[in-house]
Design a protein around this motif. Structure first.
Motif, PDB file in Angstrom:
ATOM      1  N   GLN A 289      18.712  -0.118 -22.212  1.00 52.03           N
ATOM      2  CA  GLN A 289      18.980  -0.484 -23.496  1.00 52.03           C
ATOM      3  C   GLN A 289      19.099  -2.119 -23.710  1.00 52.03           C
ATOM      4  OE1 GLN A 289      22.263   1.579 -24.926  1.00 52.03           O
ATOM      5  NE2 GLN A 289      21.299   3.470 -24.465  1.00 52.03           N
ATOM      6  N   ASN A 290      19.867  -2.679 -22.658  1.00 51.75           N
ATOM      7  CA  ASN A 290      19.849  -4.178 -22.409  1.00 51.75           C
ATOM      8  C   ASN A 290      18.348  -4.814 -22.468  1.00 51.75           C
ATOM      9  OD1 ASN A 290      22.617  -3.954 -22.771  1.00 51.75           O
ATOM     10  ND2 ASN A 290      22.913  -3.980 -20.492  1.00 51.75           N
ATOM     11  N   ILE A 291      17.441  -4.340 -21.591  1.00 50.80           N
ATOM     12  CA  ILE A 291      16.326  -5.209 -21.805  1.00 50.80           C
ATOM     13  C   ILE A 291      15.629  -5.012 -23.006  1.00 50.80           C
ATOM     14  CG2 ILE A 291      14.156  -4.779 -20.665  1.00 50.80           C
ATOM     15  CD1 ILE A 291      15.241  -3.822 -18.109  1.00 50.80           C
ATOM     16  N   TYR A 293      16.990  -4.633 -25.947  1.00 51.89           N
ATOM     17  CA  TYR A 293      17.941  -5.357 -27.270  1.00 51.89           C
ATOM     18  C   TYR A 293      17.463  -6.858 -26.818  1.00 51.89           C
ATOM     19  CZ  TYR A 293      20.094  -1.265 -28.508  1.00 51.89           C
ATOM     20  OH  TYR A 293      20.585  -0.009 -28.826  1.00 51.89           O
ATOM     21  N   GLU A 294      17.535  -7.356 -25.755  1.00 53.77           N
ATOM     22  CA  GLU A 294      17.153  -8.730 -25.322  1.00 53.77           C
ATOM     23  C   GLU A 294      15.938  -9.169 -25.713  1.00 53.77           C
ATOM     24  OE1 GLU A 294      20.652  -9.576 -21.974  1.00 53.77           O
ATOM     25  OE2 GLU A 294      18.548 -10.446 -21.809  1.00 53.77           O
ATOM     26  N   TYR A 295      14.776  -8.061 -25.248  1.00 50.15           N
ATOM     27  CA  TYR A 295      13.272  -8.342 -25.698  1.00 50.15           C
ATOM     28  C   TYR A 295      13.326  -8.450 -27.261  1.00 50.15           C
ATOM     29  CZ  TYR A 295       8.662  -7.273 -26.645  1.00 50.15           C
ATOM     30  OH  TYR A 295       7.242  -7.364 -27.146  1.00 50.15           O
ATOM     31  N   GLU A 296      13.847  -7.731 -28.053  1.00 47.64           N
ATOM     32  CA  GLU A 296      13.715  -7.656 -29.347  1.00 47.64           C
ATOM     33  C   GLU A 296      14.346  -8.878 -29.876  1.00 47.64           C
ATOM     34  OE1 GLU A 296      12.692  -5.353 -31.532  1.00 47.64           O
ATOM     35  OE2 GLU A 296      11.493  -4.537 -30.039  1.00 47.64           O
ATOM     36  N   SER A 297      15.346  -9.299 -29.300  1.00 47.02           N
ATOM     37  CA  SER A 297      16.006 -10.684 -29.921  1.00 47.02           C
ATOM     38  C   SER A 297      15.546 -11.866 -29.196  1.00 47.02           C
ATOM     39  CB  SER A 297      17.512 -10.585 -29.578  1.00 47.02           C
ATOM     40  OG  SER A 297      17.726 -10.480 -28.369  1.00 47.02           O
ATOM     41  N   ASN A 298      14.186 -11.860 -28.315  1.00 48.35           N
ATOM     42  CA  ASN A 298      13.685 -12.936 -27.583  1.00 48.35           C
ATOM     43  C   ASN A 298      14.616 -13.551 -26.940  1.00 48.35           C
ATOM     44  OD1 ASN A 298      10.908 -12.321 -28.985  1.00 48.35           O
ATOM     45  ND2 ASN A 298      11.929 -13.264 -30.837  1.00 48.35           N
ATOM     46  N   GLU A 299      15.708 -12.922 -26.167  1.00 48.99           N
ATOM     47  CA  GLU A 299      16.595 -13.499 -25.451  1.00 48.99           C
ATOM     48  C   GLU A 299      16.280 -13.180 -24.015  1.00 48.99           C
ATOM     49  OE1 GLU A 299      20.121 -13.675 -28.599  1.00 48.99           O
ATOM     50  OE2 GLU A 299      20.612 -12.706 -26.677  1.00 48.99           O
ATOM     51  N   THR A 301      14.783 -13.347 -20.601  1.00 45.71           N
ATOM     52  CA  THR A 301      14.330 -14.433 -19.491  1.00 45.71           C
ATOM     53  C   THR A 301      13.959 -13.748 -18.290  1.00 45.71           C
ATOM     54  OG1 THR A 301      16.470 -14.958 -18.630  1.00 45.71           O
ATOM     55  CG2 THR A 301      15.972 -16.206 -20.775  1.00 45.71           C
ATOM     56  N   LYS A 302      13.259 -14.727 -17.491  1.00 45.64           N
ATOM     57  CA  LYS A 302      12.717 -13.904 -16.249  1.00 45.64           C
ATOM     58  C   LYS A 302      13.769 -13.683 -15.537  1.00 45.64           C
ATOM     59  CE  LYS A 302       9.835 -14.890 -12.235  1.00 45.64           C
ATOM     60  NZ  LYS A 302       8.702 -15.988 -11.792  1.00 45.64           N
ATOM     61  N   GLU A 303      14.925 -14.649 -15.281  1.00 51.89           N
ATOM     62  CA  GLU A 303      16.119 -14.485 -14.595  1.00 51.89           C
ATOM     63  C   GLU A 303      16.796 -13.141 -15.035  1.00 51.89           C
ATOM     64  OE1 GLU A 303      14.623 -18.459 -14.245  1.00 51.89           O
ATOM     65  OE2 GLU A 303      15.324 -17.221 -15.878  1.00 51.89           O
ATOM     66  N   ASP A 304      17.059 -12.870 -16.239  1.00 48.91           N
ATOM     67  CA  ASP A 304      17.561 -11.751 -16.748  1.00 48.91           C
ATOM     68  C   ASP A 304      16.853 -10.337 -16.270  1.00 48.91           C
ATOM     69  OD1 ASP A 304      18.602 -13.101 -20.070  1.00 48.91           O
ATOM     70  OD2 ASP A 304      19.601 -13.066 -18.034  1.00 48.91           O
ATOM     71  N   LEU A 305      15.753 -10.387 -16.400  1.00 47.15           N
ATOM     72  CA  LEU A 305      14.682  -9.224 -15.973  1.00 47.15           C
ATOM     73  C   LEU A 305      15.047  -9.148 -14.466  1.00 47.15           C
ATOM     74  CD1 LEU A 305      12.672  -6.965 -16.753  1.00 47.15           C
ATOM     75  CD2 LEU A 305      10.794  -8.931 -16.348  1.00 47.15           C
ATOM     76  N   GLU A 306      14.832  -9.879 -13.621  1.00 51.62           N
ATOM     77  CA  GLU A 306      15.257  -9.826 -12.244  1.00 51.62           C
ATOM     78  C   GLU A 306      16.569  -9.508 -11.923  1.00 51.62           C
ATOM     79  OE1 GLU A 306      12.262 -13.482 -10.593  1.00 51.62           O
ATOM     80  OE2 GLU A 306      14.232 -13.787 -10.788  1.00 51.62           O
ATOM     81  N   HIS A 307      17.484  -9.998 -12.688  1.00 48.88           N
ATOM     82  CA  HIS A 307      18.965  -9.151 -12.530  1.00 48.88           C
ATOM     83  C   HIS A 307      19.068  -7.680 -13.008  1.00 48.88           C
ATOM     84  CE1 HIS A 307      23.279  -8.854 -12.799  1.00 48.88           C
ATOM     85  NE2 HIS A 307      23.112  -8.357 -14.039  1.00 48.88           N
TER      86      HIS A 307
END
Length: 491
Positions: A289-291, A293-299, A301-307
């Motif tokens: 869900q976090n992935i 929502y962050e994708y929908e809000s264009n937030e 990042t590659k670092e977030d995805l790796e995390h």
């Protein structure tokens, strides 16, 4: 949109394949009823299962109660049908996907001259279905990462390399589901979509071969059904007698009791796995869900995805370790070996901890001396599991407040005594002498088999030369297990 379409297409293909197979097997089963000779069906089913690895088993449920199950390695007469499968039986075909059991289950009514004679149950593996879904998931993840760098390029890639092949596969799948088995995917690439297209073509080719074989068999069987119909009235009069004879000849032996006990324990373990996995599955759901929502809000990042990926990997690793623990628990012991009593106790505690916690039951363990003994550690752990599970069931059934179970181990010279005590109110005196008898149970027939304590007694007395007894003690039941530290040399 892509995943539901692909799921529906795959299910439609499996549905059509199951329906085509079941319609012919219905005729084979009908011939078996008419001739009272199941060997033709069994031989054909085994050969079919060996040639098509996607089909796990074929179950024929006769109207008069006989259940014949065929796998790629053999056949058996079953005592009863899975309740979930039985609910699907009716006057028309039905199917259902069992995700936890990794099965697509299809039920088809068997009719002879307009009369209903039973049902066919087909189990298909979902491995290929899930593998294709995993391919789609990988493609989507690749698209999400690519969107961060070039939206226009990714849009072009989706249009040319993802959407078009998937829509083509869906169209082909719909045509195949309608009966056109000549369709093939024209996607010819070296990426995941190409691999998916090749797998799709392989599946359709195998389906076409099976369909042709079944059509040939159907023609032969139709001739035999016409010839045998006149004999139905006489055979029906003898059917009940022959069913009883078949059931008597397939009575359970002692070795089958061992297998049933292990399967009953495995059923309990599946429930424990569900408890162990509930928390990491919830955590994985939140990560997804976090992935989103962050994708929908264009937030995103590659670092977030790796995390997120790293965190999800840790959760799945822990879930995989749970599976290894449960699998090792049921690995049979072939030879006597030395093991510490604490290892079996704590490994069994790990297996039931989630189930106890979920039912608000406290488990207290006291080990007087961690002695090393000789015997069969996995079988001994199974005894502990049976007794602890019975204690849990009694506490849950009676809704005991402040429920608890105490497990204690104490060394006496050359003997170790393990006691397991609960506060569930004890065992009624009129049934206490019978609790170790085979098939004796006070539980509902769909919950208890009545062989758990019987097999525990066999393991302790026959395999480990010990003794197991039960008494009522201090407002609860107390099981006492006495086992020697060293087995005799001739064992």
């Amino acid at each position: 949109m892509i995943i539901p379409i692909h799921k529906q297409s795959s299910i439609e293909v499996m549905h059509y394949e199951a329906k085509t197979l079941a319609s012919t097997l219905s005729l084979i089963s009908s011939d078996a009823i008419v001739t009272d000779d199941d060997s033709l069906v069994i031989q054909y089913n085994i050969k079919l299962l060996q040639s098509n690895k996607n089909i796990l088993d074929i179950i024929f449920v006769k109207k008069y109660g006989t259940i014949i199950k065929t796998t790629a390695t053999g056949w058996s007469v079953e005592d009863k049908l899975n309740e979930q499968y039985k609910k699907l039986e009716g006057a028309t075909e039905k199917f259902q996907i069992f995700e936890k059991e990794n099965k697509f289950h299809y039920v088809y009514p068997v009719l002879i001259a307009g009369a209903h004679w039973g049902w066919l149950h087909l189990d298909y593996s979902l491995d290929q279905y899930r593998a294709s879904l995993w391919t789609i998931y990988k493609s989507i993840i690749s698209l999400v990462v690519a969107l961060l760098f070039a939206t226009v390029l990714v849009s072009y890639y989706i249009a040319k390399y993802i959407s078009k092949p998937i829509l083509e596969l869906r169209q082909k799948a719909n045509l195949i589901a309608s009966g056109d088995l000549t369709q093939r995917s024209m996607v010819n690439r070296d990426d995941e979509m190409g691999e998916l297209a090749r797998d799709f073509n392989t599946m359709v080719k195998q389906l076409q071969i099976t369909h042709n074989q079944l059509q040939n068999s159907q023609k032969e069987l139709e001739k035999k059904v016409v010839l045998r119909t006149k004999e139905l009235q006489e055979l029906n009069a003898k059917l009940d007698i022959k069913i009883q004879e078949a059931v008597a000849q397939n009575s359970q032996q002692e070795q089958m009791l061992i297998q049933q006990s292990r399967m009953a324990a495995m059923g309990e373990m599946i429930g424990n796995i569900a408890h162990q996995w509930r928390q990491p599955l919830n955590a994985l759901s939140l990560i997804m869900q976090n992935i989103y929502y962050e994708y929908e809000s264009n937030e995103l990042t590659k670092e977030d995805l790796e995390h997120f990926i790293e965190k999800g990997q840790r959760l799945t690793d822990n879930m995989s370790k749970t599976i290894d623990d449960f699998r090792n628990f049921f690995r049979p012991n072939k030879m006597i070996k030395k093991f510490k009593i604490s290892e079996s106790i704590y490994s069994t505690q790990e297996l039931i901890s989630a189930s106890y916690k979920n039912n608000n039951i406290e488990l207290f363990i006291t080990i007087d001396e961690d002695k090393e003994i000789e015997g069969y550690p996995n079988e001994f752990s199974q005894v502990l599991l049976n007794v602890l599970t019975n204690a849990k069931d009694a506490l849950v059934e009676k809704k005991i407040y402040n429920a608890k179970v105490e497990l204690a181990s104490k060394v006496y010279s050359d003997t170790i005594v393990i006691t397991i005590t609960d506060n569930a109110g004890g065992i009624p005196q009129n049934i206490l002498p019978n609790i170790f008898d085979p098939y004796f149970t006070t539980k509902d027939k769909n919950i208890g088999t009545g062989i758990g304590l019987y097999m525990s007694k066999m393991i302790i007395e026959n395999n480990m030369h010990g003794k197991i007894t039960a008494v009522n003690y201090n407002g609860g039941a107390k099981f006492i297990i006495e086992i020697p530290i060293r087995l005799q040399k001739n064992d």
